[in-house]
Each structure stands twice: as C-alpha cells, then as structure tokens.
Design a protein around this motif. Sequence first.
Motif, mmCIF file in Angstrom:
data_model
loop_
_atom_site.group_PDB
_atom_site.id
_atom_site.type_symbol
_atom_site.label_atom_id
_atom_site.label_comp_id
_atom_site.label_asym_id
_atom_site.label_seq_id
_atom_site.Cartn_x
_atom_site.Cartn_y
_atom_site.Cartn_z
ATOM 1 N N GLY A 95 2.980 18.771 -17.617
ATOM 2 C CA GLY A 95 1.857 19.644 -17.282
ATOM 3 C C GLY A 95 0.842 18.852 -16.477
ATOM 4 N N ASN A 96 0.189 19.515 -15.575
ATOM 5 C CA ASN A 96 -0.759 18.849 -14.691
ATOM 6 C C ASN A 96 -2.092 18.665 -15.418
ATOM 7 N N THR A 97 -2.250 17.536 -16.082
ATOM 8 C CA THR A 97 -3.468 17.252 -16.833
ATOM 9 C C THR A 97 -4.150 16.021 -16.257
ATOM 10 N N SER A 98 -5.351 15.768 -16.710
ATOM 11 C CA SER A 98 -6.068 14.588 -16.232
ATOM 12 C C SER A 98 -5.403 13.299 -16.716
ATOM 13 N N THR A 99 -4.723 13.356 -17.867
ATOM 14 C CA THR A 99 -4.069 12.139 -18.353
ATOM 15 C C THR A 99 -2.880 11.739 -17.492
ATOM 16 N N ILE A 100 -2.164 12.700 -16.920
ATOM 17 C CA ILE A 100 -1.040 12.331 -16.057
ATOM 18 C C ILE A 100 -1.559 11.755 -14.739
ATOM 19 N N ILE A 101 -2.674 12.248 -14.264
ATOM 20 C CA ILE A 101 -3.267 11.677 -13.044
ATOM 21 C C ILE A 101 -3.739 10.252 -13.320
ATOM 22 N N GLN A 102 -4.408 10.068 -14.436
ATOM 23 C CA GLN A 102 -4.872 8.748 -14.835
ATOM 24 C C GLN A 102 -3.690 7.792 -15.037
ATOM 25 N N GLY A 103 -2.683 8.248 -15.742
ATOM 26 C CA GLY A 103 -1.492 7.434 -15.966
ATOM 27 C C GLY A 103 -0.769 7.095 -14.672
ATOM 28 N N SER A 104 -0.767 8.036 -13.735
ATOM 29 C CA SER A 104 -0.125 7.805 -12.438
ATOM 30 C C SER A 104 -0.859 6.730 -11.650
ATOM 31 N N ILE A 105 -2.162 6.750 -11.689
ATOM 32 C CA ILE A 105 -2.956 5.746 -10.970
ATOM 33 C C ILE A 105 -2.732 4.361 -11.572
ATOM 34 N N ILE A 106 -2.819 4.265 -12.891
ATOM 35 C CA ILE A 106 -2.627 2.973 -13.548
ATOM 36 C C ILE A 106 -1.205 2.459 -13.310
ATOM 37 N N ILE B 272 0.846 -1.205 0.000
ATOM 38 C CA ILE B 272 0.000 0.000 0.000
ATOM 39 C C ILE B 272 0.876 1.248 0.000
ATOM 40 N N SER B 273 1.949 1.224 0.778
ATOM 41 C CA SER B 273 2.881 2.361 0.806
ATOM 42 C C SER B 273 3.539 2.559 -0.556
ATOM 43 N N ASP B 274 3.906 1.455 -1.201
ATOM 44 C CA ASP B 274 4.508 1.542 -2.532
ATOM 45 C C ASP B 274 3.523 2.114 -3.550
ATOM 46 N N PHE B 275 2.250 1.746 -3.438
ATOM 47 C CA PHE B 275 1.232 2.299 -4.335
ATOM 48 C C PHE B 275 1.151 3.818 -4.164
ATOM 49 N N ILE B 276 1.045 4.262 -2.924
ATOM 50 C CA ILE B 276 0.923 5.707 -2.647
ATOM 51 C C ILE B 276 2.180 6.449 -3.087
ATOM 52 N N LEU B 277 3.336 5.912 -2.739
ATOM 53 C CA LEU B 277 4.604 6.536 -3.116
ATOM 54 C C LEU B 277 4.759 6.604 -4.634
ATOM 55 N N SER B 278 4.436 5.514 -5.321
ATOM 56 C CA SER B 278 4.535 5.489 -6.781
ATOM 57 C C SER B 278 3.622 6.526 -7.409
ATOM 58 N N PHE B 279 2.388 6.573 -6.934
ATOM 59 C CA PHE B 279 1.457 7.559 -7.472
ATOM 60 C C PHE B 279 1.990 8.971 -7.286
ATOM 61 N N LEU B 280 2.449 9.291 -6.084
ATOM 62 C CA LEU B 280 2.914 10.654 -5.802
ATOM 63 C C LEU B 280 4.147 11.035 -6.620
ATOM 64 N N VAL B 281 5.106 10.114 -6.746
ATOM 65 C CA VAL B 281 6.312 10.414 -7.515
ATOM 66 C C VAL B 281 5.976 10.582 -8.996
ATOM 67 N N ILE B 282 5.195 9.652 -9.545
ATOM 68 C CA ILE B 282 4.847 9.730 -10.971
ATOM 69 C C ILE B 282 4.006 10.962 -11.255
ATOM 70 N N TRP B 283 3.049 11.249 -10.400
ATOM 71 C CA TRP B 283 2.173 12.406 -10.613
ATOM 72 C C TRP B 283 2.960 13.714 -10.501
ATOM 73 N N THR B 284 3.799 13.827 -9.464
ATOM 74 C CA THR B 284 4.568 15.056 -9.259
ATOM 75 C C THR B 284 5.546 15.295 -10.401
ATOM 76 N N MET B 285 6.326 14.277 -10.732
ATOM 77 C CA MET B 285 7.290 14.447 -11.823
ATOM 78 C C MET B 285 6.583 14.602 -13.167
ATOM 79 N N GLY B 286 5.496 13.857 -13.355
ATOM 80 C CA GLY B 286 4.733 13.962 -14.599
ATOM 81 C C GLY B 286 4.121 15.337 -14.774
ATOM 82 N N ALA B 287 3.595 15.893 -13.691
ATOM 83 C CA ALA B 287 3.016 17.241 -13.761
ATOM 84 C C ALA B 287 4.091 18.268 -14.095
ATOM 85 N N PHE B 288 5.280 18.069 -13.549
ATOM 86 C CA PHE B 288 6.387 18.978 -13.838
ATOM 87 C C PHE B 288 6.842 18.841 -15.296
#
Length: 117
Positions: free
Chosen positions: A71-82, A52-68
């Motif tokens: 750009g912070n779009t819905s596709t990066i959030i979706q991609g981060s979750i998957i 569970i910690s790895d899931f949360i950490l992975s999402f946050l790292v991918i989303w943060t770096m992806g947004a940077f």
Amino acid sequence: MVLTGIYNYNFSDSILISLVLTVVAYALGDLLVYRNAADDSDYKKRNTVATISDFILSFLVIWTMGAFLFGNTSTIIQGSIISAIVIALGEWFFHKYLDKSIFNTNNYGHIDTTYNK
C-alpha cells in the motif's frame, strides 16, 4: 534489510523486491549507465553518475513495488529513501570492484589493452 528490519514488512516481500532490484539495477545501472556515463579514464565521473542513477533507480523500484505490495503509505516512501541511500553507498564501492575485477580497467586512467568495450 531496511524494509523488514526497521519497518516490519514481510521478509518474503522484501526478498522479492531485492531480487527484482538486483536484476534491474545490474542491467541498467551497472552495465548500461556505468559503462557509458564517461570514458574509462574518467572514473570519478562515471562512478558519480552511476551511483546517483542507482539511487534514483533503487528508490523508484522499491517504492513502486512496495506501494503495490504494502500500500502506498508514508512508511514505504521513507523506507524506499533509506534503502536507496544504503544501496547507493554500497554501489560506490561495487563500481570499484567492477572496474578492477570484471571490466579489467585501471581506475586511474590506464586502460588494460585486453579490455574490449
């Protein structure tokens, strides 16, 4: 794999995110959380907490770096979750490997006497 294969983000940016995530997830998720989530005899609890910690950490790292990077779009959030789901599934099995081959513990409650925590 998910960001480039499904969402068509640059391969080099996906590799950069993967490299950062690998270092951070191993240091925090596997060496810190997994080793300290419960005692060695309670493998299921340790593995569940760490996954569970790895899931949360992975999402946050991918989303943060992806947004940077993208750009912070819905596709990066979706991609981060998957991506985080795929990574968490792999981590469940990676933790078993860590116990057997790296940390020298037995998953069923018996601790190898050569193991020093």
